[in-house]
Scaffold this motif. Structure first.
Motif, PDB file in Angstrom:
ATOM      1  N   SER A   1       0.905  -1.059   0.048  1.00  0.00           N
ATOM      2  CA  SER A   1       0.011   0.118  -0.006  1.00  0.00           C
ATOM      3  C   SER A   1       1.265   1.137   0.408  1.00  0.00           C
ATOM      4  CB  SER A   1      -0.991  -0.181   1.348  1.00  0.00           C
ATOM      5  OG  SER A   1       0.158  -0.002   2.230  1.00  0.00           O
ATOM      6  N   GLY A   2       1.886   1.310  -0.194  1.00  0.00           N
ATOM      7  CA  GLY A   2       2.497   1.998  -0.275  1.00  0.00           C
ATOM      8  C   GLY A   2       3.571   3.188   0.993  1.00  0.00           C
ATOM      9  N   GLN A   3       3.630   2.106   1.702  1.00  0.00           N
ATOM     10  CA  GLN A   3       4.670   2.624   2.544  1.00  0.00           C
ATOM     11  C   GLN A   3       6.402   3.170   2.650  1.00  0.00           C
ATOM     12  OE1 GLN A   3       2.549   0.384   3.057  1.00  0.00           O
ATOM     13  NE2 GLN A   3       1.727   0.131   5.044  1.00  0.00           N
TER      14      GLN A   3
ATOM     15  N   ARG B   1      -5.132   1.058  -1.229  1.00  0.00           N
ATOM     16  CA  ARG B   1      -5.396   1.767   0.105  1.00  0.00           C
ATOM     17  C   ARG B   1      -3.485   2.697  -0.033  1.00  0.00           C
ATOM     18  NH1 ARG B   1      -7.629  -2.890   0.356  1.00  0.00           N
ATOM     19  NH2 ARG B   1      -9.196  -2.963   2.630  1.00  0.00           N
ATOM     20  N   ALA B   2      -3.054   2.607  -1.462  1.00  0.00           N
ATOM     21  CA  ALA B   2      -1.851   3.305  -1.678  1.00  0.00           C
ATOM     22  C   ALA B   2      -2.407   5.153  -2.173  1.00  0.00           C
ATOM     23  CB  ALA B   2      -1.257   3.138  -2.403  1.00  0.00           C
ATOM     24  N   PRO B   3      -1.527   5.924  -1.158  1.00  0.00           N
ATOM     25  CA  PRO B   3      -2.413   6.818  -1.072  1.00  0.00           C
ATOM     26  C   PRO B   3      -1.940   7.493  -2.978  1.00  0.00           C
ATOM     27  CG  PRO B   3       0.515   6.918  -1.051  1.00  0.00           C
ATOM     28  CD  PRO B   3       0.355   5.491  -0.553  1.00  0.00           C
ATOM     29  N   THR B   4      -3.148   8.753  -2.769  1.00  0.00           N
ATOM     30  CA  THR B   4      -3.524   9.121  -4.530  1.00  0.00           C
ATOM     31  C   THR B   4      -3.451  10.780  -4.010  1.00  0.00           C
ATOM     32  OG1 THR B   4      -5.647   9.519  -3.735  1.00  0.00           O
ATOM     33  CG2 THR B   4      -4.901   7.200  -4.981  1.00  0.00           C
ATOM     34  N   HIS B   5      -2.559  11.205  -3.421  1.00  0.00           N
ATOM     35  CA  HIS B   5      -2.188  12.800  -3.267  1.00  0.00           C
ATOM     36  C   HIS B   5      -1.117  13.116  -3.328  1.00  0.00           C
ATOM     37  CE1 HIS B   5      -0.855  11.120   0.564  1.00  0.00           C
ATOM     38  NE2 HIS B   5      -0.548  12.729   0.821  1.00  0.00           N
TER      39      HIS B   5
END
Length: 269
Positions: free
Chosen positions: A55-57, A81-85
């Protein structure tokens, strides 16, 4: 990665456990990555690919150093659940062994955090060699099993992992537990970092440690065969009895995960 393992990582339960409880790497890890990349005088820092990104941590910190970062994972549940911003960050679903969406010689670094042991290296390494620029880097890093600060608690967690979950660890996972001692990178002169210098430390409650357990593949294998098990509730009760002060109030535990890192560079010519 086998189809069975691929399905395991697509489960919502393990995706939730990853994003809530998996420990994140400290700045020392990313300093080591960037410094290794800087050793290549022609490094452009234009594109980084984080394979098996979950999920991109471990993907997010790369965005401070590269113009564009792409995270790749086989699990759409993890990617959702990964960040999109983050403007220079994107994610896609797909196997590590297929990097056909990337042009040859277009990537500055391929990173693999806590995932190299799941990948079919015979298929993955040729793809890495193809997509990396001359002098580009392949960097894989991971951590071992959690170590607790109280000897009695450590005995309990070792029993839980070795006895209860022991039959459910896969052969792939054992590479990680052995700090990748039996894995090599495909480039001459590749390096191994001492794992003690990459130790992750957290101050956790019992609930956080118990919440971390479902993120282990062995636990997911175990619970699929023992769906009515009370193992986590029992573990929580035993640890709570240790982590109490004289007033019966819970105190935090210190948890350590020794880490390891493999670093290699594609030849310049």
């Amino acid at each position: 990665m086998t189809d069975k393992l691929s399905e395991l990582f697509k489960s919502p339960a393990i995706a939730d456990a990853y994003i809530k409880y998996r420990p994140t790497y400290g700045s020392d890890v990313y300093d080591a990555i960037i410094n290794f990349c800087k050793e290549n005088a022609s490094a452009q820092f234009s594109l980084a690919i984080d394979v098996g990104c979950g999920s991109g941590q471990g993907t997010m910190p790369l965005t401070d150093h590269f113009q564009k970062v792409i995270g790749l994972d086989v699990s759409d549940e993890q990617i959702s659940r990964a960040p999109t911003h983050v403007p220079n960050l994107s994610f896609r679903v797909g196997p590590a062994e297929d990097l056909s969406f990337l042009d040859s010689g277009s990537v500055d670094v391929v990173t693999v955090a806590t995932a190299l042991h799941w990948i079919d290296l015979e298929r993955f390494y040729p793809e890495v060699e193809r997509v990396l620029r001359p002098g580009g880097a392949l960097i894989a890093y991971s951590y071992g099993l959690a170590c607790l600060d109280e000897p009695m608690a450590q005995d309990i967690i070792v029993w839980f992992r070795n006895n209860l979950l022991g039959p459910y660890w896969t052969k792939e996972k054992r590479h990680e537990l052995e700090y990748y001692q039996n894995i090599s990178l495909p480039f001459a002169g590749w390096q191994r970092y001492d794992y003690e210098s990459l130790t992750i430390e957290k101050c956790w409650s019992v609930e956080e440690l118990v919440g971390y357990m479902p993120s282990l593949s062995a636990y997911q294998n175990y619970i699929s065969h023992n769906p009515t098990s009370c193992a986590l509730a029992d573990l929580k009760q035993r640890l709570e009895a240790i982590y109490q002060d004289e007033k019966g109030e819970e105190r935090k535990m210190r948890v350590r995960w020794p880490g390891c890192m493999l670093m290699g560079r594609k030849p310049l010519a």
